[in-house]
Structure formats: structure tokens, C-alpha cells
Design a protein around this motif. Structure first.
Motif, mmCIF file in Angstrom:
data_model
loop_
_atom_site.group_PDB
_atom_site.id
_atom_site.type_symbol
_atom_site.label_atom_id
_atom_site.label_comp_id
_atom_site.label_asym_id
_atom_site.label_seq_id
_atom_site.Cartn_x
_atom_site.Cartn_y
_atom_site.Cartn_z
ATOM 1 N N ASN A 104 2.611 2.180 8.320
ATOM 2 C CA ASN A 104 1.328 2.279 8.195
ATOM 3 C C ASN A 104 0.731 3.262 7.263
ATOM 4 N N GLY A 105 -0.435 2.581 6.142
ATOM 5 C CA GLY A 105 -1.105 3.268 5.487
ATOM 6 C C GLY A 105 -0.122 2.644 4.038
ATOM 7 N N GLN A 106 0.823 2.642 3.863
ATOM 8 C CA GLN A 106 1.960 2.810 2.735
ATOM 9 C C GLN A 106 0.797 0.873 1.922
ATOM 10 N N VAL A 107 0.971 1.692 1.205
ATOM 11 C CA VAL A 107 1.137 0.939 -0.764
ATOM 12 C C VAL A 107 2.305 -0.012 -1.051
ATOM 13 N N ILE A 108 2.883 -0.637 -0.849
ATOM 14 C CA ILE A 108 3.845 -1.666 -0.932
ATOM 15 C C ILE A 108 3.903 -3.015 -1.703
#
Length: 251
Positions: free
Chosen positions: A90-94
Motif C-alpha cells: 500500500n502507498g507505493q508508486v509503481i
């Protein structure tokens, strides 16, 4: 030995050992090194192998059109995607590069996942359009119709302003010594920038891509953080990748 017989012998040795060396072939086939080099050039032009300095490697299987690749190794790609999901938080920039394997990852991202996905792949953007909690950022550029990815200066410029936590990289070929390579020059610039823009790099590679080479080098293999590949790939095949500090996950 006839030319066709030499070619067959070279292909058999390539399949057995994963590479061929010109000086060794000269001795085994009882011909000059010039003859061997000519054979390798001819076989490269026919798409039978990929000629490199001093010999040849298996040809990458990934130069086919995106739609054709969608039908290849379907079960394997689904298993790789399942393994890839374990790296998502959760919360990642992918960052998601375009490939049939990364598309499988996008299709399987959990509905509860809250993240931002940035992609140059129209199929991935469409696959995530209905996801309830993922923000999708589509990178512009010129559409490369064979691979169905956006490429060009606009894509690279947009990537230069991004810092991603995780990048799922589309891989056409990977070899522990040669590096990560692709069949189209234009794609190298985008993939290079994706690697530079990301904290961790994940490559999903079915067994047939390991130990192969394409025409244009993207980056050295040690640029990867993780390599996800088929469960049945032998440990001795994966050992050179481990020695480069890459974590191996199996699908």
C-alpha cells in the motif's frame, strides 16, 4: 561437413550449452574460424541465434507482436504474476513497463491495494481502469505498435520527473554477462529511464528468456533487484544471477 550440417550441429550445441564459442566450433567442426563466423552471421540473419563477440547466444523469443505473445506461456506468466504480487505494498508508486507478463501483474493487483501505477502501456492502463483504489498515470509518447507501449522523447522526459518505489520491467532477453536487452532501439531509452527512476527493479522472465540476447542493451543485469522466473528453472542456471546480488523468486 556440409553447410546445413554445420548449422544443425551449431544449433544442437547451442541448445545443449546455452552458448557457442567460435574457436571451439572451429575445432569441433574441423573448419576455419572464418567459416564459423560466416555460419554464425548467416544464422543470425535467419533469426536462428544471436551473434555476439566471439560466438553466439540463443535468440530471444520476444520479437513477436504483442497479441501473438499474449498466447505464449500463458500459465507460466500467470504464476510469475502471482509471485510478483508479494512485492507490492500500500502507498507505493509503481512503474509498470509494457509486456504480456507485466499485464498479468496489473490484472491481478488486489482490489484492496491503494497505490499509484504509472505506465507507458495502454493495455495496462485499460486493465487498471476499473480498479477501485489505484490511481493510474498514463505516460504519453509515440505508440510502438508491435509492443503496444509509448516511447520517445516525451515518455523519457516524463519519467525523468518521477521517483518510483517499484518498477516491473518488461524483459525480452536477459543474460548474466550480456545484460538486459531488447530487439528495438527506441525501447531502450524508456527502459533505461525507468530503471534510473525506481528504487527497486523487478524483471519477470519466463525460462525461454534466460540466457538469451537481443540487439540492444538496456542495462547490466545487476541493475535488477528481483528476478521472477519459472519454478522449474534449474538452480545452476540461476546461480550466476544470484552471484550478481539479485534476489530470485519463482512462480
Amino acid at each position: 561437413m556440409l553447410r546445413e550440417e554445420r548449422h544443425q550441429a551449431i544449433l544442437e550445441r547451442l541448445q545443449l550449452h546455452g552458448k557457442v564459442i567460435a574457436t571451439e566450433l572451429s575445432q569441433i567442426l574441423s573448419v576455419s574460424e572464418d567459416t564459423v563466423r560466416r555460419d554464425l552471421r548467416e544464422m543470425d540473419s535467419l533469426g536462428l541465434l544471436h551473434r555476439v563477440h566471439g560466438g553466439a547466444l540463443p535468440k530471444s523469443p520476444s520479437a513477436a507482436h504483442f497479441e501473438d505473445r499474449q498466447r505464449d506461456s500463458v500459465e507460466s506468466k500467470e504464476k510469475l504474476a502471482e509471485a510478483a504480487i508479494s512485492l507490492v505494498r500500500n502507498g507505493q508508486v509503481i512503474l509498470m513497463d509494457g509486456s504480456t507478463s507485466t499485464l498479468r501483474v496489473a490484472e491481478r493487483l488486489p482490489h484492496h491495494l491503494m497505490a499509484t501505477v504509472i505506465t507507458n502501456s495502454p493495455p495496462i492502463a485499460v486493465a487498471l481502469a476499473a480498479h477501485p483504489k489505484i490511481d493510474v498515470v498514463m505516460l504519453g509518447g509515440q505508440l510502438h505498435k508491435n509492443s503496444l507501449v509509448n516511447i520517445g522523447a516525451a515518455t523519457v522526459e516524463a519519467l525523468s520527473k518521477i521517483r518510483a518505489d517499484l518498477c516491473f520491467l518488461g524483459v525480452c532477453s536477459i543474460h548474466p554477462e550480456i545484460g538486459i536487452s531488447v530487439p528495438y532501439l527506441e525501447e531502450t531509452y524508456v527502459k533505461k529511464q525507468m530503471i534510473e527512476a525506481s528504487s527497486e527493479i523487478v524483471a519477470l522472465a519466463t525460462a525461454d528468456k534466460l540466457g538469451t540476447a537481443s540487439s540492444f542493451i538496456v542495462a547490466p543485469t545487476h541493475a535488477l533487484t528481483y528476478l521472477i522466473t519459472d519454478h522449474e528453472v534449474p538452480d545452476e542456471t540461476l546461480q550466476p544471477y544470484r552471484q550478481l546480488g539479485i534476489s530470485i523468486l519463482r512462480g
